[in-house]
Scaffold this motif. Structure first.
Motif, PDB file in Angstrom:
ATOM      1  N   PRO A 197      -1.794 -63.539  -9.590  1.00  0.00           N
ATOM      2  CA  PRO A 197      -0.704 -62.840  -8.907  1.00  0.00           C
ATOM      3  C   PRO A 197      -0.092 -61.743  -9.779  1.00  0.00           C
ATOM      4  O   PRO A 197      -0.075 -61.843 -11.001  1.00  0.00           O
ATOM      5  N   SER A 198       0.448 -60.702  -9.124  1.00  0.00           N
ATOM      6  CA  SER A 198       0.998 -59.576  -9.869  1.00  0.00           C
ATOM      7  C   SER A 198       2.353 -59.937 -10.467  1.00  0.00           C
ATOM      8  O   SER A 198       3.138 -60.669  -9.858  1.00  0.00           O
ATOM      9  N   PRO A 199       2.660 -59.451 -11.651  1.00  0.00           N
ATOM     10  CA  PRO A 199       3.934 -59.777 -12.307  1.00  0.00           C
ATOM     11  C   PRO A 199       5.158 -59.356 -11.515  1.00  0.00           C
ATOM     12  O   PRO A 199       6.211 -59.996 -11.613  1.00  0.00           O
ATOM     13  N   ASP A 200       5.043 -58.273 -10.710  1.00  0.00           N
ATOM     14  CA  ASP A 200       6.205 -57.804  -9.952  1.00  0.00           C
ATOM     15  C   ASP A 200       6.421 -58.588  -8.660  1.00  0.00           C
ATOM     16  O   ASP A 200       7.373 -58.334  -7.920  1.00  0.00           O
ATOM     17  N   GLY A 201       5.525 -59.543  -8.357  1.00  0.00           N
ATOM     18  CA  GLY A 201       5.693 -60.372  -7.165  1.00  0.00           C
ATOM     19  C   GLY A 201       5.226 -59.727  -5.882  1.00  0.00           C
ATOM     20  O   GLY A 201       5.355 -60.335  -4.808  1.00  0.00           O
ATOM     21  N   LYS A 202       4.686 -58.531  -5.963  1.00  0.00           N
ATOM     22  CA  LYS A 202       4.247 -57.850  -4.745  1.00  0.00           C
ATOM     23  C   LYS A 202       3.042 -58.540  -4.139  1.00  0.00           C
ATOM     24  O   LYS A 202       2.874 -58.588  -2.918  1.00  0.00           O
ATOM     25  N   TYR A 203       2.186 -59.080  -5.019  1.00  0.00           N
ATOM     26  CA  TYR A 203       1.016 -59.820  -4.563  1.00  0.00           C
ATOM     27  C   TYR A 203       1.125 -61.237  -5.139  1.00  0.00           C
ATOM     28  O   TYR A 203       0.702 -61.491  -6.270  1.00  0.00           O
ATOM     29  N   PRO A 204       1.704 -62.164  -4.380  1.00  0.00           N
ATOM     30  CA  PRO A 204       2.008 -63.497  -4.910  1.00  0.00           C
ATOM     31  C   PRO A 204       0.812 -64.430  -5.030  1.00  0.00           C
ATOM     32  O   PRO A 204       0.946 -65.528  -5.561  1.00  0.00           O
ATOM     33  N   TYR A 255     -10.532 -60.959  -4.847  1.00  0.00           N
ATOM     34  CA  TYR A 255      -9.975 -61.911  -5.811  1.00  0.00           C
ATOM     35  C   TYR A 255      -9.984 -61.273  -7.199  1.00  0.00           C
ATOM     36  O   TYR A 255     -10.942 -60.602  -7.591  1.00  0.00           O
ATOM     37  N   CYS A 256      -8.881 -61.478  -7.912  1.00  0.00           N
ATOM     38  CA  CYS A 256      -8.800 -60.983  -9.291  1.00  0.00           C
ATOM     39  C   CYS A 256      -7.793 -61.859 -10.017  1.00  0.00           C
ATOM     40  O   CYS A 256      -6.588 -61.627  -9.933  1.00  0.00           O
ATOM     41  N   GLY A 257      -8.272 -62.894 -10.690  1.00  0.00           N
ATOM     42  CA  GLY A 257      -7.386 -63.851 -11.336  1.00  0.00           C
ATOM     43  C   GLY A 257      -6.752 -63.318 -12.606  1.00  0.00           C
ATOM     44  O   GLY A 257      -6.802 -62.114 -12.905  1.00  0.00           O
ATOM     45  N   GLU A 258      -6.155 -64.230 -13.342  1.00  0.00           N
ATOM     46  CA  GLU A 258      -5.458 -63.828 -14.561  1.00  0.00           C
ATOM     47  C   GLU A 258      -6.409 -63.267 -15.619  1.00  0.00           C
ATOM     48  O   GLU A 258      -5.976 -62.570 -16.533  1.00  0.00           O
ATOM     49  N   SER A 318      -4.757 -42.118  -0.323  1.00  0.00           N
ATOM     50  CA  SER A 318      -5.871 -42.547  -1.154  1.00  0.00           C
ATOM     51  C   SER A 318      -5.464 -42.662  -2.622  1.00  0.00           C
ATOM     52  O   SER A 318      -5.852 -43.608  -3.312  1.00  0.00           O
ATOM     53  N   GLN A 319      -4.640 -41.710  -3.090  1.00  0.00           N
ATOM     54  CA  GLN A 319      -4.168 -41.752  -4.472  1.00  0.00           C
ATOM     55  C   GLN A 319      -3.261 -42.966  -4.698  1.00  0.00           C
ATOM     56  O   GLN A 319      -3.336 -43.634  -5.743  1.00  0.00           O
ATOM     57  N   LEU A 320      -2.419 -43.285  -3.706  1.00  0.00           N
ATOM     58  CA  LEU A 320      -1.532 -44.438  -3.825  1.00  0.00           C
ATOM     59  C   LEU A 320      -2.333 -45.744  -3.865  1.00  0.00           C
ATOM     60  O   LEU A 320      -2.025 -46.658  -4.640  1.00  0.00           O
ATOM     61  N   ARG A 321      -3.362 -45.834  -3.025  1.00  0.00           N
ATOM     62  CA  ARG A 321      -4.191 -47.044  -3.013  1.00  0.00           C
ATOM     63  C   ARG A 321      -4.927 -47.213  -4.343  1.00  0.00           C
ATOM     64  O   ARG A 321      -5.044 -48.326  -4.861  1.00  0.00           O
ATOM     65  N   ASN A 322      -5.438 -46.106  -4.878  1.00  0.00           N
ATOM     66  CA  ASN A 322      -6.134 -46.182  -6.161  1.00  0.00           C
ATOM     67  C   ASN A 322      -5.193 -46.613  -7.274  1.00  0.00           C
ATOM     68  O   ASN A 322      -5.575 -47.363  -8.181  1.00  0.00           O
ATOM     69  N   HIS A 323      -3.944 -46.144  -7.188  1.00  0.00           N
ATOM     70  CA  HIS A 323      -2.938 -46.536  -8.188  1.00  0.00           C
ATOM     71  C   HIS A 323      -2.680 -48.036  -8.102  1.00  0.00           C
ATOM     72  O   HIS A 323      -2.612 -48.722  -9.147  1.00  0.00           O
ATOM     73  N   GLU A 324      -2.547 -48.572  -6.879  1.00  0.00           N
ATOM     74  CA  GLU A 324      -2.327 -50.005  -6.701  1.00  0.00           C
ATOM     75  C   GLU A 324      -3.526 -50.799  -7.218  1.00  0.00           C
ATOM     76  O   GLU A 324      -3.380 -51.832  -7.866  1.00  0.00           O
ATOM     77  N   ARG A 325      -4.726 -50.301  -6.904  1.00  0.00           N
ATOM     78  CA  ARG A 325      -5.939 -51.005  -7.327  1.00  0.00           C
ATOM     79  C   ARG A 325      -6.029 -51.075  -8.855  1.00  0.00           C
ATOM     80  O   ARG A 325      -6.306 -52.142  -9.422  1.00  0.00           O
ATOM     81  N   ARG A 326      -5.759 -49.950  -9.521  1.00  0.00           N
ATOM     82  CA  ARG A 326      -5.829 -49.942 -10.985  1.00  0.00           C
ATOM     83  C   ARG A 326      -4.751 -50.828 -11.595  1.00  0.00           C
ATOM     84  O   ARG A 326      -4.971 -51.485 -12.620  1.00  0.00           O
ATOM     85  N   LYS A 327      -3.593 -50.862 -10.955  1.00  0.00           N
ATOM     86  CA  LYS A 327      -2.500 -51.692 -11.469  1.00  0.00           C
ATOM     87  C   LYS A 327      -2.867 -53.176 -11.384  1.00  0.00           C
ATOM     88  O   LYS A 327      -2.620 -53.943 -12.319  1.00  0.00           O
ATOM     89  N   VAL A 328      -3.475 -53.576 -10.266  1.00  0.00           N
ATOM     90  CA  VAL A 328      -3.891 -54.971 -10.097  1.00  0.00           C
ATOM     91  C   VAL A 328      -4.988 -55.320 -11.088  1.00  0.00           C
ATOM     92  O   VAL A 328      -5.000 -56.409 -11.678  1.00  0.00           O
ATOM     93  N   LEU A 329      -5.927 -54.401 -11.296  1.00  0.00           N
ATOM     94  CA  LEU A 329      -7.007 -54.654 -12.244  1.00  0.00           C
ATOM     95  C   LEU A 329      -6.485 -54.799 -13.668  1.00  0.00           C
ATOM     96  O   LEU A 329      -7.075 -55.505 -14.493  1.00  0.00           O
ATOM     97  N   SER A 330      -5.394 -54.124 -13.968  1.00  0.00           N
ATOM     98  CA  SER A 330      -4.849 -54.179 -15.329  1.00  0.00           C
ATOM     99  C   SER A 330      -4.018 -55.426 -15.592  1.00  0.00           C
ATOM    100  O   SER A 330      -3.896 -55.872 -16.735  1.00  0.00           O
ATOM    101  N   THR A 331      -3.434 -56.003 -14.523  1.00  0.00           N
ATOM    102  CA  THR A 331      -2.570 -57.181 -14.698  1.00  0.00           C
ATOM    103  C   THR A 331      -3.187 -58.461 -14.171  1.00  0.00           C
ATOM    104  O   THR A 331      -2.809 -59.553 -14.613  1.00  0.00           O
ATOM    105  N   GLY A 332      -4.132 -58.338 -13.245  1.00  0.00           N
ATOM    106  CA  GLY A 332      -4.653 -59.520 -12.575  1.00  0.00           C
ATOM    107  C   GLY A 332      -3.690 -59.994 -11.500  1.00  0.00           C
ATOM    108  O   GLY A 332      -2.605 -59.432 -11.308  1.00  0.00           O
TER     109      GLY A 332
END
Length: 284
Positions: A115-122, A53-56, A99-113
């Motif tokens: 649901p993700s702005p791009d709709g990938k994680y609703p 879980y990572c809210g707004e 592994s690099q791709l997963r880390n990139h996704e993880r950092r992106k989610v941590l930076s935006t919270g």
């Protein structure tokens, strides 16, 4: 387990006293060996490394979402990764690149919270998942040594029914005779015979319920021509939809003892239709 991961535990914006959290009794499911599929150490040192879980507010929370399973009957053999892309990632076999791709996704989610702005994680929760396999019991202690080489000598371990003290009470529970009857292996010449058997022996809750079932098993008027593949008329479709809604209504209002019988009746009714169509095709 939650107290081992989250400190403090926040509920409605307030921290719960740790001394009171420690006094909470384990869930009754524990008596059947209910275990979390996710180890308690995931995200304990750094919540940003593994969270569900990572809210707004962009604060990751590990261990919030759980999958519970009976460790007496199954064993966990795999866990879903936090980020798995079923699209372009599927073509990548290099684990370092993944592994690099997963880390990139993880950092992106941590930076935006979430649901993700791009709709990938609703959702503000990440999907979780696990893979399980049955635990097997040897049939007898004498065959335990040979059972290692003979899979046929093993049975799937069953879930026990226990009381509030953890004692096995499964043998003390009387099995309802009508329910036992439907679970027996019956042999019928045709699906029509099986359907007649089910309707005759079903322990209907009321006479009205029995009458409704008998009515629903009657063909619509005019009946669908089984000899051709002609589409039903609007009038026939309307009757079929009405029957479907009535079946769902009966199933929803039925008692727990009658519900499996109704499910079986509707299932066999479909088998009757298929069997009758095959008979017509054979006669041609």
């Amino acid at each position: 387990e939650a107290a081992e991961i989250l400190s403090p535990i926040i509920e409605w914006g307030r921290a719960l006293p740790e001394e009171k959290v420690g006094d909470i009794s384990p869930h009754p499911f524990r008596r059947n060996g209910m275990t979390s599929a996710y180890p308690t150490w995931l995200g304990r040192e750094d919540a940003g490394q593994h969270f569900t879980y990572c809210g707004e507010n962009r604060v990751p929370v590990p261990g919030l979402d759980q999958i519970w399973y009976s460790s007496m009957t199954v064993e966990r053999i795999g866990l879903k990764r936090m980020f798995v892309d079923s699209g372009e990632w599927r073509c990548i076999s290099d684990e370092n690149v993944l592994s690099q791709l997963r880390n990139h996704e993880r950092r992106k989610v941590l930076s935006t919270g979430l649901p993700s702005p791009d709709g990938k994680y609703p959702s503000d929760h990440l999907p979780i998942g696990a893979v399980f396999d049955w635990k097997l019991d040897v049939k007898s202690e004498e065959n335990s040594s040979s059972a290692k080489h003979d899979n046929n000598s093993k049975d799937i371990r069953k879930l026990q029914i226990v009381d509030e003290e953890g004692n096995n009470v499964e043998e003390d529970i009387p099995q309802d005779e009508p329910t036992a009857l439907i679970e027996e292996q019956q042999c019928f010449e045709t699906p029509n015979h099986e359907l007649a058997f089910l309707v005759k022996n079903c322990p209907f809750d009321t006479l009205e319920q029995q009458s409704d079932v008998n009515f629903l098993l009657q063909p619509i008027n005019p009946p669908i021509d089984l000899k051709t593949r002609k589409a039903p008329t609007p009038e026939q479709l309307e009757q079929l939809n009405a029957k479907r809604e009535k079946k769902a209504e009966l199933l929803k209002s039925a008692s727990l003892g009658v519900r499996p019988w109704l499910k079986k009746i509707w299932k066999v009714e479909k088998q009757v239709g298929k069997w009758e169509r095959r008979q017509l095709m054979t006669r041609k």
